[in-house]
Design a protein around this motif. Structure first.
Motif, PDB file in Angstrom:
ATOM      1  N   TYR A  78      28.328  74.809  55.754  1.00  0.00           N
ATOM      2  CA  TYR A  78      29.757  74.815  54.927  1.00  0.00           C
ATOM      3  C   TYR A  78      30.266  73.199  54.540  1.00  0.00           C
ATOM      4  O   TYR A  78      30.770  73.143  53.311  1.00  0.00           O
ATOM      5  CB  TYR A  78      30.972  75.455  55.685  1.00  0.00           C
ATOM      6  N   LEU A  79      29.864  72.311  55.416  1.00  0.00           N
ATOM      7  CA  LEU A  79      30.157  70.955  54.962  1.00  0.00           C
ATOM      8  C   LEU A  79      29.440  70.571  53.802  1.00  0.00           C
ATOM      9  O   LEU A  79      29.779  69.727  52.815  1.00  0.00           O
ATOM     10  CB  LEU A  79      29.981  70.144  56.406  1.00  0.00           C
ATOM     11  N   GLN A  80      28.054  71.064  53.595  1.00  0.00           N
ATOM     12  CA  GLN A  80      27.324  70.856  52.606  1.00  0.00           C
ATOM     13  C   GLN A  80      27.859  71.510  51.326  1.00  0.00           C
ATOM     14  O   GLN A  80      27.767  70.968  50.262  1.00  0.00           O
ATOM     15  CB  GLN A  80      25.898  71.341  52.718  1.00  0.00           C
ATOM     16  N   GLN A  81      28.437  72.689  51.291  1.00  0.00           N
ATOM     17  CA  GLN A  81      29.027  73.274  50.203  1.00  0.00           C
ATOM     18  C   GLN A  81      30.402  72.554  49.855  1.00  0.00           C
ATOM     19  O   GLN A  81      30.750  72.848  48.591  1.00  0.00           O
ATOM     20  CB  GLN A  81      29.389  74.810  50.511  1.00  0.00           C
ATOM     21  N   LEU A  82      31.029  71.727  50.738  1.00  0.00           N
ATOM     22  CA  LEU A  82      32.340  71.185  50.232  1.00  0.00           C
ATOM     23  C   LEU A  82      32.260  70.284  49.304  1.00  0.00           C
ATOM     24  O   LEU A  82      33.166  70.443  48.294  1.00  0.00           O
ATOM     25  CB  LEU A  82      32.741  70.479  51.619  1.00  0.00           C
ATOM     26  N   ASP A  83      31.200  69.535  48.929  1.00  0.00           N
ATOM     27  CA  ASP A  83      30.978  68.681  47.990  1.00  0.00           C
ATOM     28  C   ASP A  83      31.382  69.417  46.556  1.00  0.00           C
ATOM     29  O   ASP A  83      31.580  68.658  45.612  1.00  0.00           O
ATOM     30  CB  ASP A  83      29.706  67.809  47.921  1.00  0.00           C
TER      31      ASP A  83
END
Length: 252
Positions: free
Chosen positions: A235-240
């Motif tokens: 999810y953190l990778q999708q945040l950008d």
């Protein structure tokens, strides 16, 4: 003047000349010293997102989200030791209710019990209020719920709320994007909204890492689930690349 202040702030059952219970004010300020916790809900899911702190490089991260029952969980900000006491009480109440009635404890009734327990601390000599605030998510028959409880004994129901340090930036994000997430049927999108609010509050601070972020959710067909570090990382990778619709309109 200072002697009067000392008189009032050593006893949570004595009102100050300004009409305040100073011990309750101190407990509320303890919430603002804790790391941020964010809660939001839609028609199908309720989500908690929290940032964890570590005392040093040699220590682990403090817990921020606790499971209470199959479809009830809580996120906290403030004194974690007080949070564990409240969590243990909630778990006991849920077990007793399930043993007697064979069903899940109604979430709002549980929140009322916590609030009454917290308020009792403000009217008993020799006690102090709990220095912790909670965000409680639950799945009821009429949909997901999100409640906030305070050391004073007050409680509220929300579509989105944040507590802890730098929580105002997250609240602003939730207010600006309320129409986008409150009717959202996609869990992934709802989680990304929560992480976006956390990112807004965390600007200029330490980087968000899977070890320092907790994500949990509950839904109609899903029990309370605390995500693993691998799923948090995804999810953190999708945040950008995640951009809410209203943010895209402003940029255009």
């Amino acid at each position: 003047m200072s002697s009067n202040i000392n008189l009032y702030d050593t006893d949570c059952s004595t009102w100050s000349t300004n009409g305040k219970l100073l011990q309750v004010d101190y407990a509320t300020k303890a919430i603002d010293q804790g790391s941020i916790t964010i809660g939001l809900r839609s028609q199908k899911f309720a989500v908690l997102v929290a940032q964890k702190r570590s005392n040093s490089k040699l220590s682990g991260y403090q817990e921020k989200i606790f499971q209470v029952d199959d479809k009830i969980g809580m996120g906290v900000a403030g004194i974690t030791a007080d949070a564990r006491v409240i969590c243990k009480y909630m778990r006991t109440e849920c077990l007793n209710h399930k043993y007697v009635y064979g069903s899940q404890h109604p979430a709002q009734r549980l929140v009322i019990k916590i609030s009454e327990k917290s308020q009792h601390k403000t009217q008993t000599y020799g006690k102090r209020p709990y220095g912790v605030g909670t965000l409680i998510i639950a799945q009821e028959s009429d949909g997901p719920k999100l409640f906030q409880t305070l050391p004073s004994g007050d409680f509220y129901e929300f579509y989105g709320q944040s507590i802890g340090s730098r929580s105002q930036a997250a609240k602003t994000y939730l207010e600006n994007n309320l129409e986008l997430f409150k009717d959202c049927n996609d869990l992934n999108t709802l989680i990304l909204h929560g992480l976006s609010a956390l990112k807004k509050a965390n600007q200029g601070e330490e980087e968000l890492l899977p070890q320092s972020v907790d994500i949990a959710f509950v839904g109609l067909e899903s029990n309370f689930t605390l995500l693993s570090e691998d799923r948090v990382l995804s999810y953190l990778q999708q945040l950008d690349t995640f951009a809410p619709a209203n943010q895209m309109e402003v940029e255009n």
